[in-house]
Design a protein around this motif. Structure first.
Motif, PDB file in Angstrom:
ATOM      1  N   VAL C   6      -9.940  30.091  53.908  1.00  0.00           N
ATOM      2  CA  VAL C   6      -8.857  30.273  53.455  1.00  0.00           C
ATOM      3  C   VAL C   6      -8.793  29.318  52.215  1.00  0.00           C
ATOM      4  O   VAL C   6      -8.854  27.937  52.409  1.00  0.00           O
ATOM      5  CB  VAL C   6      -7.466  30.075  54.215  1.00  0.00           C
ATOM      6  CG1 VAL C   6      -6.196  30.150  53.465  1.00  0.00           C
ATOM      7  CG2 VAL C   6      -7.541  30.964  55.506  1.00  0.00           C
ATOM      8  N   LEU C   7      -8.948  29.969  50.686  1.00  0.00           N
ATOM      9  CA  LEU C   7      -8.948  29.116  49.667  1.00  0.00           C
ATOM     10  C   LEU C   7      -7.571  29.003  48.828  1.00  0.00           C
ATOM     11  O   LEU C   7      -6.724  30.014  48.806  1.00  0.00           O
ATOM     12  CB  LEU C   7     -10.096  29.626  48.784  1.00  0.00           C
ATOM     13  CG  LEU C   7     -11.594  29.558  49.255  1.00  0.00           C
ATOM     14  CD1 LEU C   7     -11.944  30.349  50.205  1.00  0.00           C
ATOM     15  CD2 LEU C   7     -12.427  29.587  47.976  1.00  0.00           C
ATOM     16  N   VAL C   8      -7.391  27.796  48.254  1.00  0.00           N
ATOM     17  CA  VAL C   8      -6.378  27.779  47.372  1.00  0.00           C
ATOM     18  C   VAL C   8      -7.020  27.335  46.184  1.00  0.00           C
ATOM     19  O   VAL C   8      -7.720  26.384  45.987  1.00  0.00           O
ATOM     20  CB  VAL C   8      -5.292  26.631  47.758  1.00  0.00           C
ATOM     21  CG1 VAL C   8      -4.222  26.456  46.911  1.00  0.00           C
ATOM     22  CG2 VAL C   8      -4.803  26.804  49.119  1.00  0.00           C
ATOM     23  N   VAL C   9      -6.629  28.136  45.062  1.00  0.00           N
ATOM     24  CA  VAL C   9      -7.084  27.728  43.675  1.00  0.00           C
ATOM     25  C   VAL C   9      -5.717  27.424  42.669  1.00  0.00           C
ATOM     26  O   VAL C   9      -4.974  28.148  42.872  1.00  0.00           O
ATOM     27  CB  VAL C   9      -7.761  29.127  43.079  1.00  0.00           C
ATOM     28  CG1 VAL C   9      -8.112  28.857  41.648  1.00  0.00           C
ATOM     29  CG2 VAL C   9      -8.728  29.618  43.758  1.00  0.00           C
ATOM     30  N   ASN C  10      -5.841  26.208  42.434  1.00  0.00           N
ATOM     31  CA  ASN C  10      -4.980  25.495  41.624  1.00  0.00           C
ATOM     32  C   ASN C  10      -5.571  25.582  40.254  1.00  0.00           C
ATOM     33  O   ASN C  10      -6.276  24.858  39.918  1.00  0.00           O
ATOM     34  CB  ASN C  10      -4.714  24.026  42.056  1.00  0.00           C
ATOM     35  CG  ASN C  10      -3.914  23.865  43.406  1.00  0.00           C
ATOM     36  OD1 ASN C  10      -2.822  24.343  43.864  1.00  0.00           O
ATOM     37  ND2 ASN C  10      -4.934  23.422  44.415  1.00  0.00           N
ATOM     38  N   MET C  11      -4.611  26.434  39.382  1.00  0.00           N
ATOM     39  CA  MET C  11      -5.312  26.376  37.904  1.00  0.00           C
ATOM     40  C   MET C  11      -3.953  26.794  37.029  1.00  0.00           C
ATOM     41  O   MET C  11      -2.907  26.853  37.343  1.00  0.00           O
ATOM     42  CB  MET C  11      -6.139  27.656  37.889  1.00  0.00           C
ATOM     43  CG  MET C  11      -5.435  29.021  37.983  1.00  0.00           C
ATOM     44  SD  MET C  11      -6.811  30.385  37.780  1.00  0.00           S
ATOM     45  CE  MET C  11      -5.605  31.655  38.167  1.00  0.00           C
ATOM     46  N   MET C  12      -4.067  26.284  35.777  1.00  0.00           N
ATOM     47  CA  MET C  12      -3.157  26.306  34.755  1.00  0.00           C
ATOM     48  C   MET C  12      -2.732  27.678  34.712  1.00  0.00           C
ATOM     49  O   MET C  12      -3.476  28.638  34.708  1.00  0.00           O
ATOM     50  CB  MET C  12      -3.395  25.784  33.467  1.00  0.00           C
ATOM     51  CG  MET C  12      -4.052  24.199  33.325  1.00  0.00           C
ATOM     52  SD  MET C  12      -2.768  23.064  34.193  1.00  0.00           S
ATOM     53  CE  MET C  12      -1.550  23.454  32.858  1.00  0.00           C
ATOM     54  N   GLU C  13      -1.492  27.767  34.434  1.00  0.00           N
ATOM     55  CA  GLU C  13      -0.867  29.235  34.488  1.00  0.00           C
ATOM     56  C   GLU C  13      -1.366  29.952  32.792  1.00  0.00           C
ATOM     57  O   GLU C  13      -1.909  29.330  32.068  1.00  0.00           O
ATOM     58  CB  GLU C  13       0.672  29.554  34.449  1.00  0.00           C
ATOM     59  CG  GLU C  13       1.322  28.742  33.167  1.00  0.00           C
ATOM     60  CD  GLU C  13       2.809  28.630  33.602  1.00  0.00           C
ATOM     61  OE1 GLU C  13       3.581  28.309  32.531  1.00  0.00           O
ATOM     62  OE2 GLU C  13       3.423  28.850  34.648  1.00  0.00           O
ATOM     63  N   GLY C  14      -1.040  31.191  32.938  1.00  0.00           N
ATOM     64  CA  GLY C  14      -1.393  31.917  31.244  1.00  0.00           C
ATOM     65  C   GLY C  14      -2.740  32.786  31.508  1.00  0.00           C
ATOM     66  O   GLY C  14      -2.970  33.622  30.635  1.00  0.00           O
ATOM     67  N   ARG C  15      -3.303  33.189  32.842  1.00  0.00           N
ATOM     68  CA  ARG C  15      -4.567  33.823  32.753  1.00  0.00           C
ATOM     69  C   ARG C  15      -3.950  35.477  33.066  1.00  0.00           C
ATOM     70  O   ARG C  15      -2.916  35.461  33.412  1.00  0.00           O
ATOM     71  CB  ARG C  15      -5.326  33.529  33.916  1.00  0.00           C
ATOM     72  CG  ARG C  15      -5.848  32.125  34.121  1.00  0.00           C
ATOM     73  CD  ARG C  15      -6.546  31.685  32.888  1.00  0.00           C
ATOM     74  NE  ARG C  15      -6.945  30.416  32.745  1.00  0.00           N
ATOM     75  CZ  ARG C  15      -7.035  29.729  33.710  1.00  0.00           C
ATOM     76  NH1 ARG C  15      -6.874  30.037  35.098  1.00  0.00           N
ATOM     77  NH2 ARG C  15      -7.452  28.224  33.558  1.00  0.00           N
TER      78      ARG C  15
END
Lengths: 71, 71, 71, 71, 71, 71
Positions: C6-15
């Motif tokens: 189970v992965l969590v990807v924290n990334m900046m919004e806007g994609r």
């Protein structure tokens, strides 16, 4: 005022208990000062990462930093 | 020394950007002071929780705290 | 063999959604290739962070990166 | 006895507040029954995932489940 | 462009360091390819779950999968 | 209906496997009852915190609760 901050600190393993004591005390004070909340409302979870449990740029820390090399 | 702390702050939504600025600055300083690491190594993720996104004792905050009641 | 990543990807919004499609497809393939698990076992949670929801070195991204400045 | 369970529930968005009320009440009771702790010690963070914020088998939910298709 | 992805991989314990090396390398490449970001910006936290630390359908993995039975 | 709840339970270490069995069974039933989802869709990650891995009010649990004092 109920602010209920729950913090998770992910950091490399190997710190002493005294370093952890200083960490949770200082971070709790910082949160209370910024959010004007009571210290007993602040919870901190410390997640310690081993050398083969954290990677930067596709490399495990144990392969790039002498300090975390597997003994 | 690479300590790479990655923090997650779960807190109720509604703070101003200035409160968040003060929070990340103070918490980063607290981490650096305790762990003797460089500030640019410290990452902080802020997770804001709505009134119906946090519960204590089986009750949603929006149902127990006037401040988070749904408008 | 049940590996259940189970992965969590924290990334900046806007994609864009297409970038997210490419991200979850490529990351799932990478996990399956490395762990020899079946793709339907791989779950990915994407957590998008706003400009005032991520900080490096004590500064909010919206204050250090033109791309995340508040409009 | 201080058990301090802090739970995070990651679930697809779209539930009503009443469903969330029932969720946090039932889960809190379940934790207290199993761990013999007091309910006010149990904290629950609800993280709601949009259709383009959760993937199984390399596909976004919005692309595989009519219910989460983008309107 | 600063995308700063911080990933958490929750997976069953028991993988070799070489499998972890392959995992972080492949996943980092997948993220960079999809988001067009630089690899040194990608951080991956690996959280290994024991047989009594992960459950599906209300059953602990150690009780449903021979591979994770307690020795 | 795919609800896909993925739960993380952060709790102090020291519980028996039977307590964990009861916890995951009861919490899974509670989630299914509230969200009307199928139990095999419910995943639970248990994160056990040591006495020096959890703090309230700026104090480590091992320093405030006899039960978690370091042996």
């Amino acid at each position: 005022m109920k602010y209920m901050p729950v913090l998770v600190v992910n950091m490399m393993e190997g710190r002493t208990d005294d370093q952890k004591r200083s960490l949770v005390e200082n971070v709790t004070n910082a949160v209370c000062e910024s959010l004007k909340c009571e210290s007993h409302k602040v919870k901190i979870i410390i997640n310690e990462m081993p050398g083969n449990g954290y990677a930067i740029g596709g490399k495990l820390m144990q392969d790039t930093d002498e300090k975390y090399k597997k003994r």
